[in-house]
Design a protein around this motif. Structure first.
Motif, short mmCIF file in Angstrom:
data_model
loop_
_atom_site.label_atom_id
_atom_site.label_comp_id
_atom_site.label_asym_id
_atom_site.label_seq_id
_atom_site.Cartn_x
_atom_site.Cartn_y
_atom_site.Cartn_z
N SER A 1 0.82 -1.21 0.00
CA SER A 1 0.00 0.00 0.00
C SER A 1 0.86 1.26 0.00
CB SER A 1 -0.92 0.00 1.22
OG SER A 1 -1.95 -0.96 1.07
N VAL A 2 1.96 1.24 0.73
CA VAL A 2 2.86 2.39 0.75
C VAL A 2 3.35 2.68 -0.66
CG1 VAL A 2 5.13 3.19 1.50
CG2 VAL A 2 3.58 2.13 3.15
N ARG A 3 3.79 1.65 -1.38
CA ARG A 3 4.27 1.84 -2.76
C ARG A 3 3.15 2.35 -3.66
NH1 ARG A 3 7.10 -3.06 -1.73
NH2 ARG A 3 5.45 -4.23 -2.80
N LEU A 4 1.94 1.85 -3.45
CA LEU A 4 0.79 2.27 -4.27
C LEU A 4 0.59 3.77 -4.17
CD1 LEU A 4 -2.70 0.55 -4.37
CD2 LEU A 4 -2.50 3.00 -4.11
N TRP A 5 0.53 4.29 -2.93
CA TRP A 5 0.24 5.72 -2.75
C TRP A 5 1.40 6.58 -3.23
CZ3 TRP A 5 -4.54 6.02 -2.77
CH2 TRP A 5 -5.34 5.11 -2.08
N GLU A 6 2.61 6.12 -3.02
CA GLU A 6 3.76 6.89 -3.52
C GLU A 6 3.74 6.95 -5.04
OE1 GLU A 6 7.00 6.10 0.09
OE2 GLU A 6 7.04 4.85 -1.73
N LYS A 7 3.37 5.85 -5.68
CA LYS A 7 3.29 5.81 -7.15
C LYS A 7 2.26 6.81 -7.67
CE LYS A 7 2.14 2.60 -10.91
NZ LYS A 7 1.72 1.19 -11.24
N LEU A 8 1.18 7.03 -6.91
CA LEU A 8 0.13 7.95 -7.32
C LEU A 8 0.43 9.40 -6.93
CD1 LEU A 8 -3.05 5.84 -6.53
CD2 LEU A 8 -1.95 6.21 -8.74
N GLY A 9 1.61 9.66 -6.40
CA GLY A 9 1.99 11.03 -6.09
C GLY A 9 1.65 11.50 -4.69
N PHE A 10 1.22 10.58 -3.82
CA PHE A 10 0.95 10.92 -2.43
C PHE A 10 2.28 10.97 -1.67
CE2 PHE A 10 -3.11 9.81 -3.92
CZ PHE A 10 -4.09 10.07 -2.98
N VAL A 11 2.36 11.88 -0.71
CA VAL A 11 3.58 12.06 0.07
C VAL A 11 3.24 11.90 1.55
CG1 VAL A 11 5.42 13.67 0.72
CG2 VAL A 11 4.55 13.63 -1.64
N GLU A 12 4.06 11.16 2.27
CA GLU A 12 3.78 10.94 3.69
C GLU A 12 4.01 12.22 4.50
OE1 GLU A 12 4.99 8.40 7.68
OE2 GLU A 12 6.24 8.22 5.87
N ASP A 13 3.08 12.50 5.39
CA ASP A 13 3.26 13.55 6.39
C ASP A 13 3.75 12.85 7.66
OD1 ASP A 13 2.97 15.38 8.51
OD2 ASP A 13 1.30 16.39 7.53
N GLU A 14 5.05 12.88 7.87
CA GLU A 14 5.64 12.11 8.97
C GLU A 14 5.17 12.59 10.33
OE1 GLU A 14 9.85 11.78 8.62
OE2 GLU A 14 9.76 10.89 6.60
N SER A 15 4.68 13.84 10.42
CA SER A 15 4.20 14.34 11.71
C SER A 15 2.93 13.63 12.16
CB SER A 15 3.94 15.85 11.62
OG SER A 15 2.80 16.13 10.81
N MET A 16 2.27 12.91 11.23
CA MET A 16 1.02 12.24 11.56
C MET A 16 1.22 10.76 11.94
SD MET A 16 -1.46 13.87 8.62
CE MET A 16 -2.98 13.20 9.33
#
Length: 260
Positions: free
Chosen positions: A220-235
């Motif tokens: 799932s992490v790879r999926l969202w990164e592939k779609l241009g989503f970026v993690e907000d590490e503060s969350m």
């Protein structure tokens, strides 16, 4: 003494949502990515090489498949939220909610509102595969996107300067995908979430979309990164899993996309 089964709140609903007016169907097709079966059931196509897959509204006959998928430990262990195992009553209540969103969306289209931002959830939540040759379509999973506003919908990203007035500029949309275990790691979830996120942006007015994942769910992490989503590490936060799912703790993460 056994307790009687609770009354089905979705019993009054027809199995499928259909748009009977051929004129309305033609108007919708001309102004949106929505297509229709010969009977009038709306759907969204997936791109090549997944042309046999499509997203459509929840059907009453989907409920057993909903319950079976969400009660599969291979699936349930990767997500946080629904109880495990999922009760049939919960699926019935979900169908009532989804049908209300579907009816609201197409009432908006009938009123010639072709970007109905008042609709807070995409009705195209069930992913299916056509098998052809008279064989019933196969239930594959769920791909959902819904709006959150108010105190629980505080956005994390800036609103695009000059953003169109019809768009949602407060709050955000949650997105998620859950597929039957047999369909994991084939690229299907990535294609389906791209279709539904595009629908949220182009038809629902979304300007910020968030996906919550467990850090250990690398697919799932790879999926969202592939779609241009970026993690907000503060969350990032610790998530305790239900004992019924095996217990333990995981790190929950949020991946965010916003209109730029």
């Amino acid at each position: 003494m056994s307790l009687a089964a609770p009354e089905d709140p979705s019993a009054h609903l027809a199995d499928r949502f259909l748009v009977q007016s051929t004129d309305l169907r033609a108007q919708i097709v001309a102004q949106s990515p929505i297509r229709f079966t010969d009977e009038g059931e709306p759907f969204l196509c997936l791109p090549a090489p997944f042309e046999s897959f499509y997203l459509g509204p929840e059907r009453h006959s989907d409920l057993p498949s909903d319950v079976a998928m969400m009660s599969d430990i291979r699936v349930a262990r990767t997500i946080v939220g629904p109880p495990f195992p999922v009760p049939l009553l919960g699926a019935q209540k979900w169908l009532v909610r989804e049908r209300e969103f579907t009816e609201k969306l197409f009432a908006g289209y009938a009123a010639e509102t072709f970007r109905p931002t008042v609709v807070d959830s995409s009705p195209f939540s069930v992913l299916r595969q056509r098998r052809g040759d008279g064989v019933d379509d196969v239930y594959v999973g769920q791909v959902t996107v819904g709006f959150r506003g108010g105190s629980s919908g505080v956005r994390k990203t800036p609103v695009k300067e000059g953003c169109e007035s019809w768009r949602k500029t407060e709050g955000f949309c949650d997105i998620g995908a859950v597929l039957k275990a047999d369909y994991h790691r084939q690229g299907i979830a990535s294609a389906a979430t791209k279709v539904i996120s595009d629908f949220a942006v182009e038809q629902m007015g979304a300007t910020e979309i968030r996906a919550g994942v467990l850090q250990s769910n690398t697919g799932s992490v790879r999926l969202w990164e592939k779609l241009g989503f970026v993690e907000d590490e503060s969350m990032r936060a610790e998530v305790k899993l239900d004992e019924a799912k095996g217990g333990g703790a995981e790190i929950g993460c949020w991946y965010i996309w916003h209109l730029q």
